[in-house]
Write a protein that holds these residues in place. Structure first.
Motif, mmCIF file in Angstrom:
data_model
loop_
_atom_site.group_PDB
_atom_site.id
_atom_site.type_symbol
_atom_site.label_atom_id
_atom_site.label_comp_id
_atom_site.label_asym_id
_atom_site.label_seq_id
_atom_site.Cartn_x
_atom_site.Cartn_y
_atom_site.Cartn_z
ATOM 1 N N PHE A 142 0.841 -1.206 0.000
ATOM 2 C CA PHE A 142 0.000 0.000 0.000
ATOM 3 C C PHE A 142 0.872 1.250 0.000
ATOM 4 O O PHE A 142 0.662 2.179 -0.783
ATOM 5 C CB PHE A 142 -0.943 -0.001 1.195
ATOM 6 N N ILE A 143 1.866 1.306 0.878
ATOM 7 C CA ILE A 143 2.781 2.450 0.941
ATOM 8 C C ILE A 143 4.215 1.946 0.842
ATOM 9 O O ILE A 143 4.605 1.017 1.558
ATOM 10 C CB ILE A 143 2.601 3.249 2.245
ATOM 11 N N THR A 144 4.993 2.561 -0.033
ATOM 12 C CA THR A 144 6.424 2.282 -0.127
ATOM 13 C C THR A 144 7.200 3.523 0.295
ATOM 14 O O THR A 144 6.980 4.615 -0.245
ATOM 15 C CB THR A 144 6.827 1.883 -1.556
ATOM 16 N N LEU A 145 8.062 3.351 1.273
ATOM 17 C CA LEU A 145 8.940 4.423 1.742
ATOM 18 C C LEU A 145 10.307 4.290 1.084
ATOM 19 O O LEU A 145 10.779 3.178 0.833
ATOM 20 C CB LEU A 145 9.097 4.348 3.262
ATOM 21 N N ASN A 146 10.948 5.426 0.840
ATOM 22 C CA ASN A 146 12.256 5.455 0.208
ATOM 23 C C ASN A 146 13.249 6.184 1.106
ATOM 24 O O ASN A 146 12.954 6.465 2.269
ATOM 25 C CB ASN A 146 12.140 6.102 -1.173
ATOM 26 N N THR A 147 14.420 6.501 0.585
ATOM 27 C CA THR A 147 15.471 7.117 1.396
ATOM 28 C C THR A 147 14.984 8.395 2.083
ATOM 29 O O THR A 147 14.459 9.302 1.436
ATOM 30 C CB THR A 147 16.689 7.433 0.514
ATOM 31 N N ASN A 148 15.124 8.412 3.401
ATOM 32 C CA ASN A 148 14.777 9.583 4.231
ATOM 33 C C ASN A 148 13.300 9.958 4.173
ATOM 34 O O ASN A 148 12.935 11.085 4.529
ATOM 35 C CB ASN A 148 15.621 10.806 3.828
ATOM 36 N N SER A 149 12.434 9.065 3.740
ATOM 37 C CA SER A 149 11.003 9.380 3.743
ATOM 38 C C SER A 149 10.338 8.781 4.976
ATOM 39 O O SER A 149 10.838 7.826 5.576
ATOM 40 C CB SER A 149 10.328 8.893 2.461
ATOM 41 N N THR A 150 9.184 9.359 5.361
ATOM 42 C CA THR A 150 8.561 9.040 6.645
ATOM 43 C C THR A 150 7.045 8.964 6.503
ATOM 44 O O THR A 150 6.439 9.759 5.789
ATOM 45 C CB THR A 150 8.912 10.121 7.693
ATOM 46 N N LEU A 151 6.448 8.018 7.227
ATOM 47 C CA LEU A 151 4.995 7.969 7.428
ATOM 48 C C LEU A 151 4.741 8.179 8.905
ATOM 49 O O LEU A 151 5.344 7.503 9.746
ATOM 50 C CB LEU A 151 4.431 6.627 6.982
ATOM 51 N N ARG A 152 3.801 9.104 9.224
ATOM 52 C CA ARG A 152 3.628 9.456 10.639
ATOM 53 C C ARG A 152 2.193 9.895 10.940
ATOM 54 O O ARG A 152 1.557 10.594 10.162
ATOM 55 C CB ARG A 152 4.577 10.589 10.999
ATOM 56 N N GLY A 153 1.685 9.451 12.112
ATOM 57 C CA GLY A 153 0.465 10.021 12.673
ATOM 58 C C GLY A 153 -0.820 9.650 11.977
ATOM 59 O O GLY A 153 -1.719 10.487 11.879
ATOM 60 N N VAL A 154 -0.954 8.372 11.507
ATOM 61 C CA VAL A 154 -2.170 7.957 10.810
ATOM 62 C C VAL A 154 -2.626 6.601 11.337
ATOM 63 O O VAL A 154 -1.882 5.874 12.003
ATOM 64 C CB VAL A 154 -1.955 7.867 9.283
ATOM 65 N N VAL A 155 -3.887 6.278 11.016
ATOM 66 C CA VAL A 155 -4.440 4.940 11.237
ATOM 67 C C VAL A 155 -4.632 4.282 9.884
ATOM 68 O O VAL A 155 -5.215 4.888 8.972
ATOM 69 C CB VAL A 155 -5.789 5.003 11.989
ATOM 70 N N LEU A 156 -4.150 3.046 9.738
ATOM 71 C CA LEU A 156 -4.361 2.267 8.523
ATOM 72 C C LEU A 156 -5.374 1.167 8.828
ATOM 73 O O LEU A 156 -5.205 0.403 9.784
ATOM 74 C CB LEU A 156 -3.053 1.651 8.032
ATOM 75 N N TYR A 157 -6.424 1.088 7.983
ATOM 76 C CA TYR A 157 -7.507 0.143 8.252
ATOM 77 C C TYR A 157 -7.970 -0.493 6.948
ATOM 78 O O TYR A 157 -8.133 0.195 5.931
ATOM 79 C CB TYR A 157 -8.667 0.872 8.947
ATOM 80 N N TRP A 158 -8.147 -1.811 6.986
ATOM 81 C CA TRP A 158 -8.610 -2.577 5.837
ATOM 82 C C TRP A 158 -10.083 -2.933 6.062
ATOM 83 O O TRP A 158 -10.402 -3.953 6.692
ATOM 84 C CB TRP A 158 -7.754 -3.832 5.668
#
Length: 445
Positions: A142-158
């Motif tokens: 669903f989400i791909t992170l790369n160099t120095n990238s960030t995911l923050r402060g969320v809820v993931l729900y299926w």
């Protein structure tokens, strides 16, 4: 006082009052602006709403989010996602040096199923509803992170997962690639596969909660130190019998394969076939070595499974392990393939299991200052620690069940069992000459 001096004093007083009122008004306006627009747009921050995303949980937000993420080009920045619920039918790629940030400053923890498992728009801060690649486990994350990238402060729900039934396969919720990717303060409420933390360097995973159904965190192909902190997998989404029993028969909470000296702190899982699995992948050279502090696994079939460890060793300190599920619940299982070192220090083992440890292989396995509370649940005379081969070290531990403490098989190369305290009589079964068994004291002679 003369009239001229009086006028000068009154003028100074009025100017001081005016200056004070101006300062107070400016501060009030500043606070007001902060409250109204906590993330003002700038060269470094954009809002997904300005790219057409709708926080209603109905319109597909994939395209709008990807436009916002790529809007920075190569310079990096933050894409802010205001409070609301966003639907995703596709996948996202977070470019280098870009942060995707929701409204949460601290990860939430849900308790059970509310509103039939579907959050109302805006009720849960920044919530992502993920429906893409349903039924296809090997599709794009669903989400791909790369160099120095960030995911923050969320809820993931299926939302299409049924809490009453065997879960449907989905690809990884998050994949971490490149150098220094980070996942911070995120709840993954019910992922099939949660975080693929392989093929990166120095990844940081911190403050994650949720119920990973099939796999929690997978680590492999790491040649520079990674960090995992404050990750708890609990059955907060569903404990319905069909789904939860499937999870306990198939789920793996933490999987470590080829990695150089991972640092893992304050992690926990409940209700899995395997809590912590250590092995060697076919695609990488070598196995895992690392520092594991304050880790726990409860209600598992096997709390710690070691298929392979590196010569430098797995250092597991202040762990808490419980096994009670399946036909042969055992806290620690070391397979015949293992050639490396594993050390448990100041760890506790309890729960209605058959054995606390079953050890094979040619490596060295050590228990120091550990507490073994329960084993031999069916009163069959099973030992707490059964070692069939390799090297065993058991020193300064306490055994709390009146049953055999250690059984040293005839294929063991060497063993030291010394200065332990036991409940009842000391009952150490030794079938080799090359063993030092001494100074063990029981409550009975």
């Amino acid at each position: 006082m003369c009239m001229k001096s009086f006028k000068r004093s009154r003028r100074s007083f009025c100017l001081a009052v005016l200056l004070l009122l101006t300062t107070l008004w400016s501060a009030a306006q500043k606070d007001k602006n902060v409250n109204i627009n906590p993330h003002p747009e700038s060269a470094d921050v954009v809002s997904v709403l300005d790219f057409g995303a709708r926080p209603d949980g109905q319109a597909d937000a994939t395209g709008a989010f990807q436009k916002a993420l790529t809007s920075f080009g190569t310079k990096g920045g933050t894409v802010y996602v205001p409070r609301g619920t966003y639907l995703f039918k596709g996948s996202l790629n977070i470019p280098q040096a870009v942060t995707l940030k929701g409204a949460f400053e601290s990860v939430p923890s849900h308790n059970g199923i509310r509103n039939k498992g579907l959050p109302k728009p805006g009720d849960d801060g920044t919530t992502f509803l993920i429906t893409g690649n349903r039924g296809t486990e090997d599709a794009a994350p669903f989400i791909t992170l790369n160099t120095n990238s960030t995911l923050r402060g969320v809820v993931l729900y299926w939302p299409l997962q049924d809490p009453e039934n065997i879960p449907e396969p989905y690809p990884w919720g998050i994949a971490m690639r490149g150098k220094n990717p980070a996942v911070l303060d995120v709840e993954m409420l019910n992922p099939y596969n949660a975080i693929d933390a392989s093929k990166n360097e120095r990844a940081l995973i911190r403050n994650i909660s949720g119920q990973a159904l099939r796999r929690g965190i997978y680590v492999d192909g790491i040649y520079d130190i990674g960090r995992i902190e404050n990750v708890h997998w609990n059955p907060w989404w569903s404990m319905k019998p069909r789904l939860f029993n499937w999870q306990k028969e198939n789920g793996e909470a933490f999987i470590f394969e080829r990695t150089d000296w991972h640092y893992v702190f304050n992690t926990f899982c409940f209700g899995y076939k395997t809590g912590y699995k250590f092995g060697a992948s076919s695609g990488s050279t070598g196995a895992c070595n690392g520092n594991f502090l304050g880790i726990g696994a409860d209600d598992c079939q096997t709390a710690v499974l070691v298929e392979q460890s590196a010569p430098y060793g797995l250092l597991i300190t202040n762990g808490e392990f419980v096994a009670m599920e399946g036909a042969d619940p055992t806290m620690v299982v070391v397979t015949g393939a293992n050639k490396g070192n594993v050390r448990f220090v100041n760890c506790a083992f309890w729960g209605p299991c058959n054995r606390n440890a079953m050890i094979d292989g040619t490596g060295t396995i050590g228990f120091s200052d550990c507490t073994f509370v329960q084993w031999d649940r069916n009163k069959e005379g099973l030992p707490s620690i059964q070692v069939n081969s390799g090297t065993l070290l058991v020193r300064g531990c306490d055994f709390g069940t009146n049953a055999p403490q250690v059984a040293i098989g005839e294929s063991v190369s060497r063993a030291i069992v010394s200065e332990n305290t036991v409940k009842g009589k000391v009952n150490i079964i030794n079938k080799i000459q090359n063993a030092f068994v001494n100074g063990n004291i029981g409550t009975e002679q």
